[in-house]
Write a protein that holds these residues in place. Structure first.
Motif, PDB file in Angstrom:
ATOM      1  N   ILE A 179      14.151  43.289 -23.163  1.00 23.75           N
ATOM      2  CA  ILE A 179      15.128  43.663 -22.133  1.00 23.75           C
ATOM      3  C   ILE A 179      15.321  42.519 -21.138  1.00 23.75           C
ATOM      4  CG2 ILE A 179      15.537  45.235 -20.188  1.00 23.75           C
ATOM      5  CD1 ILE A 179      14.093  47.402 -21.836  1.00 23.75           C
ATOM      6  N   ASP A 180      14.244  41.788 -20.881  1.00 19.85           N
ATOM      7  CA  ASP A 180      14.316  40.651 -19.952  1.00 19.85           C
ATOM      8  C   ASP A 180      14.964  39.425 -20.573  1.00 19.85           C
ATOM      9  OD1 ASP A 180      13.120  42.103 -17.943  1.00 19.85           O
ATOM     10  OD2 ASP A 180      11.095  41.416 -18.414  1.00 19.85           O
ATOM     11  N   GLY A 181      15.309  39.501 -21.857  1.00 17.19           N
ATOM     12  CA  GLY A 181      16.038  38.404 -22.493  1.00 17.19           C
ATOM     13  C   GLY A 181      15.188  37.455 -23.312  1.00 17.19           C
ATOM     14  N   CYS A 182      13.953  37.818 -23.611  1.00 10.93           N
ATOM     15  CA  CYS A 182      13.080  36.949 -24.417  1.00 10.93           C
ATOM     16  C   CYS A 182      13.419  37.096 -25.897  1.00 10.93           C
ATOM     17  CB  CYS A 182      11.613  37.305 -24.193  1.00 10.93           C
ATOM     18  SG  CYS A 182      11.013  36.977 -22.525  1.00 10.93           S
ATOM     19  N   ASN A 183      13.395  35.971 -26.615  1.00 12.44           N
ATOM     20  CA  ASN A 183      13.566  36.044 -28.062  1.00 12.44           C
ATOM     21  C   ASN A 183      12.204  36.217 -28.732  1.00 12.44           C
ATOM     22  OD1 ASN A 183      12.317  33.451 -28.217  1.00 12.44           O
ATOM     23  ND2 ASN A 183      14.307  32.474 -27.886  1.00 12.44           N
ATOM     24  N   SER A 184      12.197  36.318 -30.061  1.00 11.11           N
ATOM     25  CA  SER A 184      10.950  36.600 -30.790  1.00 11.11           C
ATOM     26  C   SER A 184       9.894  35.517 -30.572  1.00 11.11           C
ATOM     27  CB  SER A 184      11.249  36.741 -32.283  1.00 11.11           C
ATOM     28  OG  SER A 184      12.070  37.858 -32.518  1.00 11.11           O
ATOM     29  N   PHE A 185      10.343  34.256 -30.566  1.00 13.82           N
ATOM     30  CA  PHE A 185       9.382  33.172 -30.393  1.00 13.82           C
ATOM     31  C   PHE A 185       8.777  33.190 -28.990  1.00 13.82           C
ATOM     32  CE2 PHE A 185       8.247  28.814 -29.188  1.00 13.82           C
ATOM     33  CZ  PHE A 185       7.331  28.520 -30.194  1.00 13.82           C
ATOM     34  N   GLN A 186       9.581  33.453 -27.971  1.00 15.69           N
ATOM     35  CA  GLN A 186       9.073  33.526 -26.598  1.00 15.69           C
ATOM     36  C   GLN A 186       8.104  34.683 -26.427  1.00 15.69           C
ATOM     37  OE1 GLN A 186      12.910  33.702 -24.645  1.00 15.69           O
ATOM     38  NE2 GLN A 186      12.726  31.579 -23.912  1.00 15.69           N
ATOM     39  N   ILE A 187       8.401  35.804 -27.075  1.00 20.58           N
ATOM     40  CA  ILE A 187       7.487  36.951 -27.022  1.00 20.58           C
ATOM     41  C   ILE A 187       6.158  36.590 -27.673  1.00 20.58           C
ATOM     42  CG2 ILE A 187       7.092  39.290 -27.889  1.00 20.58           C
ATOM     43  CD1 ILE A 187      10.133  39.725 -27.655  1.00 20.58           C
ATOM     44  N   PHE A 188       6.238  35.907 -28.802  1.00 23.25           N
ATOM     45  CA  PHE A 188       5.028  35.518 -29.526  1.00 23.25           C
ATOM     46  C   PHE A 188       4.202  34.506 -28.741  1.00 23.25           C
ATOM     47  CE2 PHE A 188       3.293  32.164 -32.347  1.00 23.25           C
ATOM     48  CZ  PHE A 188       2.265  32.886 -32.932  1.00 23.25           C
ATOM     49  N   TYR A 189       4.866  33.461 -28.258  1.00 21.01           N
ATOM     50  CA  TYR A 189       4.153  32.322 -27.662  1.00 21.01           C
ATOM     51  C   TYR A 189       3.734  32.582 -26.210  1.00 21.01           C
ATOM     52  CZ  TYR A 189       3.301  27.588 -25.932  1.00 21.01           C
ATOM     53  OH  TYR A 189       2.740  26.485 -25.346  1.00 21.01           O
TER      54      TYR A 189
END
Length: 281
Positions: A179-189
């Protein structure tokens, strides 16, 4: 209350006894390394406290054998293996834990099944592949290091451990990040990896110990003595000084010290890492 106290005392006595028994071989090794030439290391009954205390055995090992070079080689191999294991295991575990795709369970159980396959059974094909890829010290030192590292760069245990750690993280946290705009890689890292630090540290400890103590594969793949890791070098030490167990013991103590230091540096994560993946299956 008295029964509980007596039970705790009994359990502690057993644990302390097992701990002492586990330490006896290490203490005997240290005692042998610190004994001088005038002292009989095979005396009966055994003498743990050296009467002729000396550090000359360590000095002689450092002088006669390039053990510092062996330690450096082992550090290069072990740290590289730990780095690749943590990164690649996390990258494999993340989709298995947090994403839905066709064949997910088949892929996971296929990876898990490889734990039951001993490395010795696949060593010959791995050796042939390594030679075909020129990952051996006949071509260069770099290729020799890669030949030591790549076969152990990732394993099923690491993937399983990190997958279980990822499963303990509530999905609501991930949904909030989306919801805050993070993509999959940002969520992972940036989000999930920092939350499983104990499991990452646990994997790093096990990988470092396994890589540091690996003897069979380096002894097969290496031909250049300048690239020998510490276990292979210590084996040569025992062959060269088979009549002098003081030097062999001193070399063995040197090889144990880095493992103890690495474990102490990460020990605060050890217990939490072993229990982090126990919530979900």
């Amino acid at each position: 209350m008295k029964k509980i106290k007596l039970k705790n005392i009994f359990i502690h006595i057993i644990l302390i006894s097992v701990c002492i028994l586990s330490l006896v071989p290490l203490l005997w090794l240290l005692s042998t390394a610190l004994k001088g030439r005038s002292e009989n290391i095979f005396a009966y009954p055994p003498i743990f406290i050296p009467r002729d205390f000396t550090l000359d055995n360590f000095k002689e090992v450092l002088k006669l054998v390039p053990i510092v070079k062996y330690v450096i080689n082992s550090f290069i191999v072990a740290i590289s293996t730990v780095f690749l294991n943590v990164i690649l295991s996390a990258l494999a575990a993340y989709p298995l834990a947090r994403m839905n795709f066709k064949g997910k369970k088949i892929a996971f159980f296929s990876i898990l099944a490889t734990i039951m396959v001993p490395f010795q059974t696949i060593m010959l094909p791995v050796y042939i592949i390594t030679l075909k890829l020129h990952l051996c010290d006949n071509y260069s030192d770099l290729m020799g290091y890669l030949g030591l590292i790549m076969p152990f760069a990732v394993n099923a245990f690491g993937i399983f451990l990190l997958r279980q750690a990822f499963l303990t993280i509530p999905k609501e946290i991930e949904e909030s990040a989306v919801i805050d705009g993070c993509n999959s890689f940002q969520i992972f890292y940036k989000l999930l990896l920092p939350m499983i630090k104990p499991s990452l540290a646990l994997l790093a400890i096990f990988t470092f110990i396994g890589s540091w103590g690996e003897f069979l594969w380096p002894s097969i793949i290496l031909t250049n003595e300048n690239l020998y890791t510490l276990p292979v070098g210590i084996n040569n030490l025992s062959s060269a000084f088979s009549a002098d167990y003081r030097l062999v013991a001193a070399g063995s103590i040197v090889s144990i010290i880095p493992i103890i230091i690495f474990f102490l540096a990460l020990q605060k994560y050890f217990i939490s890492g072993t229990t982090e993946g126990a919530v979900k299956g």
